[in-house]
Design a protein around this motif. Structure first.
Motif, PDB file in Angstrom:
ATOM      1  N   LEU A 127      96.931  33.022 -52.772  1.00 47.91           N
ATOM      2  CA  LEU A 127      96.476  32.918 -54.190  1.00 47.91           C
ATOM      3  C   LEU A 127      95.406  31.827 -53.272  1.00 47.91           C
ATOM      4  O   LEU A 127      94.171  32.229 -53.473  1.00 47.91           O
ATOM      5  CB  LEU A 127      97.869  31.739 -54.263  1.00 47.91           C
ATOM      6  CG  LEU A 127      97.665  30.500 -54.742  1.00 47.91           C
ATOM      7  CD1 LEU A 127      96.525  30.968 -56.001  1.00 47.91           C
ATOM      8  CD2 LEU A 127      98.900  30.011 -55.097  1.00 47.91           C
ATOM      9  N   ALA A 128      95.969  31.870 -51.685  1.00 41.40           N
ATOM     10  CA  ALA A 128      94.989  31.268 -51.096  1.00 41.40           C
ATOM     11  C   ALA A 128      93.279  31.693 -51.219  1.00 41.40           C
ATOM     12  O   ALA A 128      91.826  30.886 -51.076  1.00 41.40           O
ATOM     13  CB  ALA A 128      95.514  30.528 -50.237  1.00 41.40           C
ATOM     14  N   ALA A 129      93.747  32.953 -50.835  1.00 40.93           N
ATOM     15  CA  ALA A 129      92.163  33.842 -50.329  1.00 40.93           C
ATOM     16  C   ALA A 129      91.607  33.520 -51.841  1.00 40.93           C
ATOM     17  O   ALA A 129      90.832  34.181 -51.434  1.00 40.93           O
ATOM     18  CB  ALA A 129      92.437  35.036 -50.250  1.00 40.93           C
ATOM     19  N   ARG A 130      92.839  33.786 -52.814  1.00 40.87           N
ATOM     20  CA  ARG A 130      91.807  34.236 -54.641  1.00 40.87           C
ATOM     21  C   ARG A 130      91.267  33.283 -54.562  1.00 40.87           C
ATOM     22  O   ARG A 130      90.140  33.021 -55.905  1.00 40.87           O
ATOM     23  CB  ARG A 130      92.683  34.718 -54.990  1.00 40.87           C
ATOM     24  CG  ARG A 130      92.835  36.208 -55.318  1.00 40.87           C
ATOM     25  CD  ARG A 130      93.523  37.057 -55.968  1.00 40.87           C
ATOM     26  NE  ARG A 130      93.925  38.563 -54.874  1.00 40.87           N
ATOM     27  CZ  ARG A 130      93.320  38.400 -55.734  1.00 40.87           C
ATOM     28  NH1 ARG A 130      92.937  38.937 -55.917  1.00 40.87           N
ATOM     29  NH2 ARG A 130      94.274  40.464 -55.258  1.00 40.87           N
ATOM     30  N   LEU A 176      94.527  36.727 -44.562  1.00 38.54           N
ATOM     31  CA  LEU A 176      94.028  35.275 -44.856  1.00 38.54           C
ATOM     32  C   LEU A 176      92.487  36.645 -45.376  1.00 38.54           C
ATOM     33  O   LEU A 176      91.587  37.002 -46.809  1.00 38.54           O
ATOM     34  CB  LEU A 176      93.772  34.313 -44.548  1.00 38.54           C
ATOM     35  CG  LEU A 176      92.468  33.551 -45.345  1.00 38.54           C
ATOM     36  CD1 LEU A 176      93.012  32.804 -46.650  1.00 38.54           C
ATOM     37  CD2 LEU A 176      92.008  32.212 -44.638  1.00 38.54           C
ATOM     38  N   ARG A 177      91.877  37.281 -44.675  1.00 43.91           N
ATOM     39  CA  ARG A 177      90.333  37.618 -44.920  1.00 43.91           C
ATOM     40  C   ARG A 177      90.612  39.403 -45.289  1.00 43.91           C
ATOM     41  O   ARG A 177      90.236  39.295 -46.506  1.00 43.91           O
ATOM     42  CB  ARG A 177      90.624  38.319 -43.073  1.00 43.91           C
ATOM     43  CG  ARG A 177      89.780  37.258 -41.720  1.00 43.91           C
ATOM     44  CD  ARG A 177      88.967  37.979 -41.076  1.00 43.91           C
ATOM     45  NE  ARG A 177      89.934  38.817 -39.969  1.00 43.91           N
ATOM     46  CZ  ARG A 177      90.217  38.524 -39.180  1.00 43.91           C
ATOM     47  NH1 ARG A 177      91.003  37.029 -38.825  1.00 43.91           N
ATOM     48  NH2 ARG A 177      91.450  38.927 -38.453  1.00 43.91           N
ATOM     49  N   SER A 185      89.501  41.699 -49.834  1.00 45.62           N
ATOM     50  CA  SER A 185      89.866  42.193 -51.229  1.00 45.62           C
ATOM     51  C   SER A 185      89.813  41.960 -53.022  1.00 45.62           C
ATOM     52  O   SER A 185      89.421  42.573 -53.984  1.00 45.62           O
ATOM     53  CB  SER A 185      91.479  42.492 -50.910  1.00 45.62           C
ATOM     54  OG  SER A 185      92.056  43.248 -52.291  1.00 45.62           O
ATOM     55  N   ALA A 186      89.541  40.653 -52.680  1.00 46.38           N
ATOM     56  CA  ALA A 186      89.372  39.958 -54.059  1.00 46.38           C
ATOM     57  C   ALA A 186      87.625  39.987 -54.073  1.00 46.38           C
ATOM     58  O   ALA A 186      86.935  38.983 -55.341  1.00 46.38           O
ATOM     59  CB  ALA A 186      89.954  38.395 -53.702  1.00 46.38           C
ATOM     60  N   VAL A 236      85.314  34.339 -47.480  1.00 46.11           N
ATOM     61  CA  VAL A 236      86.631  33.268 -46.720  1.00 46.11           C
ATOM     62  C   VAL A 236      86.998  32.299 -46.009  1.00 46.11           C
ATOM     63  O   VAL A 236      86.201  32.175 -45.869  1.00 46.11           O
ATOM     64  CB  VAL A 236      86.899  34.709 -45.563  1.00 46.11           C
ATOM     65  CG1 VAL A 236      88.495  34.388 -44.841  1.00 46.11           C
ATOM     66  CG2 VAL A 236      87.334  36.269 -45.596  1.00 46.11           C
ATOM     67  N   PRO A 237      87.537  31.743 -47.119  1.00 44.91           N
ATOM     68  CA  PRO A 237      88.033  30.171 -46.900  1.00 44.91           C
ATOM     69  C   PRO A 237      88.311  30.171 -45.903  1.00 44.91           C
ATOM     70  O   PRO A 237      89.040  30.864 -45.247  1.00 44.91           O
ATOM     71  CB  PRO A 237      89.246  30.104 -48.229  1.00 44.91           C
ATOM     72  CG  PRO A 237      89.744  31.260 -48.896  1.00 44.91           C
ATOM     73  CD  PRO A 237      89.020  32.131 -47.932  1.00 44.91           C
TER      74      PRO A 237
END
Length: 333
Positions: free
Chosen positions: A172-175, A197-198, A203-204, A208-209
């Motif tokens: 969720l955070a990554a997206r 996360l990366r 993938s999304a 990267v946040p």
């Protein structure tokens, strides 16, 4: 190993064995020493928005991040109004962090439903994006519902940080997050979560946040600081994600004891120094600097949670030592 230059921020400890007003002393010290950001969470003492307003009125420049706030407790409208209030009354940059918190806080303290934690997190982010931008939000989700409210105060335009540890929350955070934060990781867990996360962001098809890590720190803190951290860890040992992390680090016997719901005193007595050292940053200045550098290879922001003891009230000495050791320029008032 790639050299990284993570930023350094401060989080208020809100230590339950210390006078609550020390949180304001920590905030003033962080501001005076030139730290760029202060995280203000919420536990058993101050309301986060009230404390943040007091901090803004007693400091000069430090930016504020409120949270992580429990999404099963704080609805999106409450968070948006609170963040806008702090920003307007304190004339300060105000960002927001969200998390699922623990069953103890959500279900027992607040008596709220925590059965859909990731859905509540996702839907809260979906609702807060427009609200914090001064727009109306229309969300009718499985856990979160809000319809038609619009801020009357100036929109704070807050960045949204998501606290994550498990796979679903990291995804969720990554997206959808502007930043992800992890609390009390081992170095190995920080490396693993940064990689996850990366992978999820790529993938999304999304940048990267940034990744932040909350780390309890004491420079020359001695036994009192270690004991303070030991007490804090009792509530983490059986928590999902943390239990597996501590098992992987070789502390399966202590995790098993916590999972059996042994008395907290028994669990506390079983926590060895090595377990404390696995998630804490303790020692003299060179040792602390090296330990932070190890985390800094994997995260973008090191969030210092300064221990507060009789030898170092409000963690001010630790903050001064870190500012000196890591060359944070002290700004003139």
């Amino acid at each position: 190993m790639v050299d990284r230059q993570p930023t350094l921020a401060v989080a208020l400890g809100l230590w339950q064995d210390r006078p609550p007003h020390e949180a304001l002393e920590t905030a003033r010290a962080a501001d005076g020493l030139g730290y760029p950001e202060l995280w203000i969470g919420e536990m058993a003492t101050y309301d986060a928005f009230a404390l943040a307003t007091a901090v803004a009125l007693q400091t000069e420049r430090i930016a504020l991040t409120l949270g992580p706030l429990a999404v099963a407790v704080r609805d999106p409208m409450t968070v948006a109004v609170g963040a806008a209030s702090v920003a307007a009354l304190g004339n300060r940059r105000t960002d927001v962090a969200l998390g699922t918190s623990s069953p103890l806080v959500v279900e027992e303290w607040h008596g709220r439903d925590r059965s859909r934690p990731v859905a509540a997190l996702r839907e809260s982010v979906e609702a807060l994006r427009p609200l914090l931008a001064g727009e109306k939000a229309w969300v009718d989700g499985a856990a979160v519902r809000t319809r038609g409210y619009q801020l009357r105060l100036p929109a704070p335009g807050s960045r949204l940080t998501v606290a994550a540890f498990g796979p679903a929350a990291v995804r969720l955070a990554a997206r959808c997050a502007d930043r992800m934060v992890i609390s009390l990781p081992t170095v190995a867990a920080a490396e693993r979560l940064a990689g996850r996360l990366r992978d999820e962001a790529r993938s999304a098809g999304r940048p990267v946040p940034p990744l932040a890590a909350w780390l309890p720190v004491a420079v020359d803190g001695g036994d009192a600081a270690r004991e303070q951290i030991r007490r804090t860890l009792v509530g983490y040992l059986a928590a999902p994600g943390y239990a597996e992390m501590f098992q992987e680090a070789g502390f399966g016997d202590v995790v098993a004891l916590a999972r059996r719901r042994a008395h907290p005193r028994e669990v506390l007595d079983a926590v060895p120094d090595d377990l404390v050292d696995s998630v804490a940053v303790l020692g003299d200045e060179p040792a602390v600097r090296d330990r932070l550098a190890a985390y800094g290879q994997h995260v973008d922001e090191l969030v210092v949670l300064p221990c507060s003891t009789d030898d170092d009230p409000a963690g001010a000495r630790t903050l001064r030592a870190l500012a000196r050791a890591l060359s944070i320029p002290e700004e003139e008032s």
